[in-house]
Design an enzyme around this catalytic site. Structure first.
Site, short mmCIF file in Angstrom:
data_model
loop_
_atom_site.label_atom_id
_atom_site.label_comp_id
_atom_site.label_asym_id
_atom_site.label_seq_id
_atom_site.Cartn_x
_atom_site.Cartn_y
_atom_site.Cartn_z
N PHE A 363 0.80 -1.22 0.00
CA PHE A 363 0.00 0.00 0.00
C PHE A 363 0.84 1.27 0.00
O PHE A 363 0.29 2.35 -0.11
CB PHE A 363 -0.92 0.03 1.23
CG PHE A 363 -2.18 -0.75 1.05
CD1 PHE A 363 -2.97 -1.05 2.14
CD2 PHE A 363 -2.58 -1.21 -0.20
CE1 PHE A 363 -4.14 -1.76 2.00
CE2 PHE A 363 -3.74 -1.92 -0.35
CZ PHE A 363 -4.52 -2.21 0.75
N ASP A 477 -3.91 -12.91 8.38
CA ASP A 477 -2.68 -12.92 7.57
C ASP A 477 -1.46 -13.25 8.43
O ASP A 477 -0.44 -12.56 8.39
CB ASP A 477 -2.49 -11.56 6.88
CG ASP A 477 -1.61 -11.68 5.63
OD1 ASP A 477 -1.43 -12.81 5.14
OD2 ASP A 477 -1.11 -10.65 5.15
#
EC number: 2.7.11.1
Length: 673
Positions: A363, A477
């Site tokens: 990101f 995750d």
């Protein structure tokens, strides 16, 4: 037979003494009156003190501190040690709040009844020195209070920024109303401002038989109103044990403020004695000083010079303001304590210099910084505004995750918004991410003791997320690149970019399947629901990866896909499970620990969610508190590669490489030595 007269008084005395012994100790009436506090015997802590003119000053204007004052001896509120019946009590006191502004203060104060005078764990600010964020509302607090709050705090469901409330074990009031009183003549409600800088008299009465609490208040010059402001049935017997302390508590926030008590009376089983108003000390009142004639002459000249100087500086100021401008909206006031200024982050990272760049994630870029005020090392991640959800909800989630506190979690310190960017601020981890330690050729091989400690640490952090925090946090995750190592090589689970929060006892919502191949539980392909069980599956893959020094899914020399779970399971069936331990350790490991990690990793990798251990069980196995059940290799009769293909994960592999995640890697929030 008639006793001789000289013996009659002695007999009567014995009779009365005997009857006196039958009277319970709980019936002893407690009573005290303080018309001012000069020479008063009270217990203080924090900022509380008595001023030279006899005011009890709970706070002295210092920011973010608290003060308490208690009657030094405990009072007996229950009628006996073995009785739950409560004694009635009544108290009257005069208070005053002096803020920097007439219409604005810095949090309030409270009359309290507490099991202990030790409130060191309580926080200042909106917690008023009574509780903290962790124990607010806990029945073990044994706390009753009447609060006079000058700030609207939405987290406590406050009705206004000028209210009186009855509190039980926390700051979510069981009854509350705006500060004021009912006029005896007209019956009209008269508003009062708690921050008017004027003294206010308060009466609190409790009826031990009906369990009714009445709170009445009025300006000092007004007689006690007949109708109370608050009237509520409160079972104080469930809150207060046999004895408790009575007193006052207050705290400051970011604004200047002083909290005072001018006088106080208390009586058990009767009306509190009336205070002698004429004997009470006076509140300090700030009056504007008369303007001198010199000032009237100098001020216009100085103003003209100042205007010229300001005009000369406006251009530079506006340029700097644009440079450090931030995006702020009204709804962000709620998240104020978690927000960093862009200016501080700019200076912390030397203007986001390339020399400070730690890496580039999915990101955005991640920079190492040193905060100018605290000199603390941080990692600053610049994230582009996404469209996956509204920014308000995203920031709320960031702030919620920022409240997580555990030694094995990377601390999210706060955020900043500016021009299409969201900047996230984390604790800096000097030893980088675990995957770099495992796979970088230049790194020293992690010893087995370090690996086992990291596995147990991450398991402890996962238990906190799943069961020990106020909400369930599903990480979604878990993998080696999202485990960072602090200065002592302790493992800390990080990157909550994909995490989801939901309440205990509720079902998780269906979401897009995101994560990293090799760590994704098989059921995600058809349910789309990330859960604690899917996190446990990922943790199983993580354990095998750390123990074996291999990635969960890799390509062999002939470009065939090799799944680590299948390979370890094959070696277990062959009776050689510890042969899978990282060969770079050259056999230097504790065989029982390695066998435990490998077998537990396989158990967590079971295709059926219900067959996997719970997070608490997992920690108990790793800590040796509970032995791992004896399972044969045939119990794990599955082929993970085939399962992944059956669940439709192959297209997903094409979209998301096996070594990365859809949210970008968190390993860039650290730097190697």
């Amino acid at each position: 037979m008639v006793l001789p007269k000289p013996e009659m008084p002695f007999f009567v005395l014995l009779l009365f003494l005997g009857l006196g012994c039958l009277r319970p100790a709980a019936a002893t009436d407690e009573r005290f009156v303080f018309n001012g506090f000069t020479g008063a015997n009270l217990s203080f802590d924090g900022m509380a003190t008595v001023t030279s003119n006899g005011l009890l000053m709970l706070t002295n204007g210092t920011n973010q501190l608290k003060g308490h004052a208690f009657f030094p001896s405990p009072l007996q509120f229950q009628r006996g040690p073995n009785s739950t019946a409560m004694q009635s009590f009544s108290t009257a006191f005069v208070i005053g709040i002096i803020g920097a502004f007439e219409d604005l203060s810095s949090h309030g104060m409270a009359f309290i009844i507490a099991k202990s005078k030790n409130l060191t764990s309580a926080l200042p600010g909106q917690f008023m020195g009574l509780v903290n964020s962790a124990n607010n509302g806990n029945a073990t607090n044994h706390l009753f209070a009447v609060e006079f709050d000058t700030i609207l705090n939405s987290e406590f469901n406050d009705m206004s920024g000028n209210h009186v409330g009855i509190d039980v074990n926390g700051l979510n009031s069981v009854d509350a109303d705006n500060a004021g009183y009912y006029d005896d003549g007209t019956g009209d409600f008269k508003n009062m401002s708690l921050v008017s800088r004027r003294p206010m008299q308060v009466w609190v009465d409790f009826d031990g038989q009906t369990m009714q609490v009445n709170v009445t208040m009025a300006p000092l010059e007004v007689a006690r109103p007949k109708k109370p402001l608050l009237s509520k049935i409160v079972n104080i017997s469930s809150v207060i044990d046999d004895t408790a302390y009575v007193g006052f508590s207050s705290a400051t926030g970011i604004l200047f403020c002083r909290h005072y008590v001018l006088g106080w009376s208390f009586k058990m089983n009767g009306a509190a004695p009336a205070l002698n108003i004429s004997s009470l000390p006076s509140l300090p009142v700030t009056f504007p000083k008369p303007r001198s004639k010199t000032l009237e002459i100098v001020l216009p000249i100085a103003s003209a010079v100042l205007v010229f100087a300001v005009a000369a500086a406006v251009f530079v100021f506006m340029r700097r303001r644009r440079m450090f401008s931030e995006l702020k909206e009204e709804w962000e006031v709620t998240f104020g304590p978690h927000r960093f200024s862009y200016k501080d982050l700019f200076h912390a990272t030397d203007g986001f210099s390339d020399k400070r760049l730690l890496g580039i994630g999915g990101f955005g870029r991640v920079y190492r910084g040193v905060l100018p005020s605290s000199k603390a090392e941080v990692a600053v991640k610049k994230v582009a505004h996404g469209s996956r959800q509204g920014m308000r909800e995203f920031v709320a989630e960031v702030v919620s995750i920022g409240r997580l506190r555990h030694r094995n979690l990377v601390q999210l310190l706060g955020y900043c918004r500016r021009k299409g960017e969201l900047l996230l601020v984390y604790d800096y981890m000097p030893n980088g991410s675990l995957d770099k330690q495992l796979y970088d050729q230049g790194k020293i091989t992690l010893r087995w003791a370090q690996r086992f400690r990291i596995i147990r640490g991450v398991a402890s952090g996962l238990l906190y997320l799943h069961e020990d925090w106020e909400q369930v946090v599903v990480h979604r995750d878990i993998k080696a690149s999202n485990v960072l190592l602090d200065a002592d090589m302790n493992g800390r689970l990080g990157d909550f970019g994909l995490a989801r929060l939901y309440d205990h006892g509720t079902d998780p919502h269906t979401t897009h399947v995101v994560g990293t191949m090799g760590y994704l539980a098989p059921e995600l392909g058809h349910t789309g629901k990330a859960s604690k069980a899917s996190d446990v599956f990922a943790f199983g893959a993580f354990m095998l990866e750390v123990a074996c020094g291999r990635k969960p899914v890799a390509q062999d020399a002939r470009d065939n896909r090799v799944v680590l779970v299948d390979w370890v399971l094959d070696r277990w069936r062959a009776g050689a499970i510890t042969d899978t331990v990282d060969p770079r350790l050259h056999g230097d490991f504790v065989e029982s620990e390695a066998s435990l990690v490998l077998r537990l990793g396989l158990l967590c990798s079971h295709p059926l969610p219900g067959a996997r251990p719970g997070t608490r069980q997992l920690v108990q196995y790793l800590e040796g508190d509970v032995p791992l059940p004896e399972l044969s290799p045939t119990y794990q009769s599955f082929n993970m590669l085939a399962l992944m293909q059956d669940q439709g994960f192959d297209p997903y592999v094409m979209s998301y490489p096996m070594t990365s995640t859809s949210a970008g890697t968190f390993s860039d929030l650290s730097g190697g030595r």
